[in-house]
Design an enzyme around this catalytic site. Structure first.
Site, PDB file in Angstrom:
ATOM      1  N   LYS A  54      44.441  16.001 -13.890  1.00 58.30           N
ATOM      2  CA  LYS A  54      45.712  16.123 -13.653  1.00 58.30           C
ATOM      3  C   LYS A  54      46.316  16.224 -15.106  1.00 58.30           C
ATOM      4  O   LYS A  54      47.514  17.048 -15.117  1.00 58.30           O
ATOM      5  CB  LYS A  54      46.160  14.473 -13.331  1.00 58.30           C
ATOM      6  CG  LYS A  54      45.714  13.989 -11.815  1.00 58.30           C
ATOM      7  CD  LYS A  54      45.966  12.595 -11.484  1.00 58.30           C
ATOM      8  CE  LYS A  54      45.421  12.478 -10.118  1.00 58.30           C
ATOM      9  NZ  LYS A  54      45.060  10.977  -9.911  1.00 58.30           N
ATOM     10  N   GLN A  98      45.944   5.092 -11.361  1.00 55.86           N
ATOM     11  CA  GLN A  98      44.739   5.600 -10.897  1.00 55.86           C
ATOM     12  C   GLN A  98      44.156   4.472 -10.068  1.00 55.86           C
ATOM     13  O   GLN A  98      43.758   3.580 -10.462  1.00 55.86           O
ATOM     14  CB  GLN A  98      44.003   6.293 -11.785  1.00 55.86           C
ATOM     15  CG  GLN A  98      42.584   6.807 -11.111  1.00 55.86           C
ATOM     16  CD  GLN A  98      43.101   8.174 -10.335  1.00 55.86           C
ATOM     17  OE1 GLN A  98      43.809   8.911 -10.640  1.00 55.86           O
ATOM     18  NE2 GLN A  98      42.099   8.423  -9.324  1.00 55.86           N
ATOM     19  N   ASP A 121      53.088   8.948  -6.545  1.00 51.74           N
ATOM     20  CA  ASP A 121      52.121   8.614  -5.483  1.00 51.74           C
ATOM     21  C   ASP A 121      52.881   8.305  -4.066  1.00 51.74           C
ATOM     22  O   ASP A 121      52.290   8.406  -2.952  1.00 51.74           O
ATOM     23  CB  ASP A 121      51.240   7.201  -6.024  1.00 51.74           C
ATOM     24  CG  ASP A 121      50.079   7.780  -6.482  1.00 51.74           C
ATOM     25  OD1 ASP A 121      49.593   9.115  -6.023  1.00 51.74           O
ATOM     26  OD2 ASP A 121      49.622   7.003  -7.399  1.00 51.74           O
TER      27      ASP A 121
HETATM   28  N1  GUN Z   1      42.562   7.683  -6.272  1.00 59.95           N
HETATM   29  C1  GUN Z   1      42.289   8.567  -5.206  1.00 59.95           C
HETATM   30  N2  GUN Z   1      43.411   9.245  -4.840  1.00 59.95           N
HETATM   31  C2  GUN Z   1      44.361   8.912  -5.530  1.00 59.95           C
HETATM   32  C3  GUN Z   1      45.792   9.228  -5.317  1.00 59.95           C
HETATM   33  O1  GUN Z   1      46.155   9.844  -4.643  1.00 59.95           O
HETATM   34  N3  GUN Z   1      46.495   8.523  -6.197  1.00 59.95           N
HETATM   35  C4  GUN Z   1      46.357   7.366  -7.003  1.00 59.95           C
HETATM   36  N4  GUN Z   1      47.127   6.773  -7.767  1.00 59.95           N
HETATM   37  N5  GUN Z   1      44.867   7.225  -7.034  1.00 59.95           N
HETATM   38  C5  GUN Z   1      43.891   7.740  -6.162  1.00 59.95           C
END
Ligand code: GUN
Length: 296
Positions: A54, A98, A121
């Site tokens: 990311k 996360q 998100d």
């Molecule tokens: N962990 C796995 N997928 C995601 C996501 O789309 N967002 C976040 N914040 N954590 C994750």
């Protein structure tokens, strides 16, 4: 029939290009630079890989990337204090915590402490409610990516029968809301659904998001249907480590009209949509027109 392969990798590259163009325009016309903060608590290896990826892509499209890596035993108070600081930082337009979080932290409490307008998100209850009532919201990245690919392939989705397999807050539920918003007739199937094969056989669109390797066989698929495979499962086959989806690719591709592969389908779209959401959040925060085609 042999299905058209929906190339999520190429699609995601186009989305990132569009994001980069908007970032350039925000800089030249408004002297703004979108900023994304990612918070990682603990050392989960898969999460570390995602966060690194990311950060790299955020910088590649010209945005600011800030990473906060906290120890696995970080207290809830310290995490909430960091989120509060990011909520109040005018240079940060998107915040992502996360998941999963270590067990001692209350995931719902943490998610709902992110300012809804910075919640890239789309997990905050305000955004969930706004999406469910058809109002402007931040939309979860993976379902947004699936919707973009479906719209690109079909044009209008109006009147289509869609089955979403999986009822998670991250994918299944928001995916169903998005399909409903595009006037599909939507069924959410899950582990307790009776006659799952028959339910799936009625669908023009199948979104598989259960996290069970190759659980959807080709003989569940209506000829010509579109299969969107959200699963990313690591399995051992012939002594090799392999990534497979929730759909059995070969048998589904023999029947479907279109299908997303794993890898190279939905996966790359998730980060591309995270970047798109960050640009959208930056535009909204500054009262500017939103990028077209990058929101639901
Ligand atoms: N962990 C796995 N997928 C995601 C996501 O789309 N967002 C976040 N914040 N954590 C994750």
């Amino acid at each position: 029939m042999t299905a058209t392969i929906i190339d999520g990798k190429a699609f995601a590259a186009r989305v990132r290009e569009q994001v980069a163009e908007h970032v350039t325009r925000l800089k030249t016309d408004h002297d703004l630079k979108p900023g994304l903060a990612v918070v990682l608590v603990g050392e989960d290896p898969a999460s570390q890989v995602y966060v690194r990826s990311k950060g790299k892509m955020t910088v590649e499209v010209g945005m600011n990337s800030v990473e906060h890596k906290l120890d696995a035993d970080t207290s809830e108070a310290d995490l909430l204090s960091l989120i509060d600081q990011l909520n109040n930082d005018p240079e940060i337009h998107g915040i992502l915590v996360q998941l999963p979080l270590p067990k001692h932290l209350d995931e719902d409490l943490v998610i709902n402490s992110v300012a809804p307008e910075k919640d890239v998100d789309g997990f905050h209850i305000s955004n969930v409610g706004l999406l469910g009532t058809g109002q402007k919201s931040m939309v979860p990245c993976t379902p947004l990516g699936c919707l973009m690919m479906l719209r690109d392939h079909h044009g209008s989705l109006s009147g289509m029968d869609a089955v979403v397999i999986g009822r998670s807050n991250i994918v299944g539920k928001p995916m169903a809301q998005l399909l409903l918003g595009d006037s599909c007739t939507v069924t959410i199937a899950h582990s307790r659904t009776k006659d799952l094969a028959d339910v799936v056989r009625r669908a023009d669109i199948v979104v598989a998001a259960v996290g069970r390797p190759e659980m959807v066989p080709g003989d569940w698929i209506k000829p010509g249907a579109t299969v969107i495979d959200v699963g990313i499962n690591r399995i051992e086959r012939d002594g090799k480590n392999k990534l497979v989806g929730d759909a059995d690719f070969d048998s589904c591709a023999a029947v479907a009209g279109a299908i997303t592969p794993v890898p190279g389908g939905v996966g790359p779209m998730t980060i591309a949509c995270l970047l798109a959401n960050t640009v959208t959040a930056c535009c909204r925060a500054n009262g500017l027109a939103e990028p077209e085609g990058l929101t639901a």
